[in-house]
Motif scaffolding. Structure first.
Motif, mmCIF file in Angstrom:
data_model
loop_
_atom_site.group_PDB
_atom_site.id
_atom_site.type_symbol
_atom_site.label_atom_id
_atom_site.label_comp_id
_atom_site.label_asym_id
_atom_site.label_seq_id
_atom_site.Cartn_x
_atom_site.Cartn_y
_atom_site.Cartn_z
ATOM 1 N N LYS A 41 2.228 1.473 -3.782
ATOM 2 C CA LYS A 41 1.474 2.008 -4.427
ATOM 3 C C LYS A 41 0.880 3.991 -4.063
ATOM 4 N N TYR A 42 1.170 4.238 -2.884
ATOM 5 C CA TYR A 42 0.690 5.540 -3.344
ATOM 6 C C TYR A 42 2.114 6.692 -2.534
ATOM 7 N N GLN A 43 3.551 6.074 -3.083
ATOM 8 C CA GLN A 43 4.361 6.507 -3.161
ATOM 9 C C GLN A 43 4.154 6.638 -4.760
ATOM 10 N N LEU B 119 1.229 -0.910 0.210
ATOM 11 C CA LEU B 119 -0.091 -0.665 -0.437
ATOM 12 C C LEU B 119 1.122 1.194 0.098
ATOM 13 N N LYS C 198 2.257 7.444 -6.800
ATOM 14 C CA LYS C 198 0.948 8.143 -7.049
ATOM 15 C C LYS C 198 1.303 9.783 -6.967
ATOM 16 N N GLU C 199 2.399 9.858 -6.096
ATOM 17 C CA GLU C 199 2.821 10.834 -5.966
ATOM 18 C C GLU C 199 3.694 12.025 -6.751
#
Length: 116
Positions: free
Chosen positions: A111-113, A108, A115-116
């Motif tokens: 995944k979020y890293q 997770l 997106k940034e």
């Protein structure tokens, strides 16, 4: 109320046992728990612990060649192998769940890293 009395009686018996160990210690007899010498009396109460894996401490009295008591060893023994195996299996399962959760959180985070 009966439970309270039982606890007090157990504590009284434990204290009497520790007093006997003190008497042995004062005569130069070493006290070992789990293979290590335990000179402090407060550490001796460990031998009364109730373990969830079914293990209890058992005393082993070590004599010199001429029959004099030299050491007292307390080591864990398992009286109920099924209970121990169940405890080990539960421990393994908990570890597997913990690792899976850690991997999930890492995925997770990645995944979020991204997106940034």
């Amino acid at each position: 109320m009966g439970e309270d009395r039982r606890r007090k009686r157990n504590r009284k018996e434990q204290n009497a046992y520790v007093e006997q160990l003190k008497a042995y210690k004062s005569k130069g007899i070493s006290i070992y728990i789990d293979g290590r010498e335990m000179p402090k009396e407060k550490d001796w109460y460990k031998i009364f612990e109730v373990r969830e894996d079914g293990a209890v401490y058992m005393a082993d009295f070590i004599n010199t060649e001429n029959g004099q008591l030299a050491e007292i060893h307390f080591d864990l023994v398992y009286l109920d192998l099924e209970r121990r195996q169940a405890w080990e299996n539960r421990k393994r399962l908990d570890e597997m769940v913990r690792k899976a959760q850690l991997e999930h959180y890492k995925a997770l985070l990645q995944k979020y890293q991204k997106k940034e």
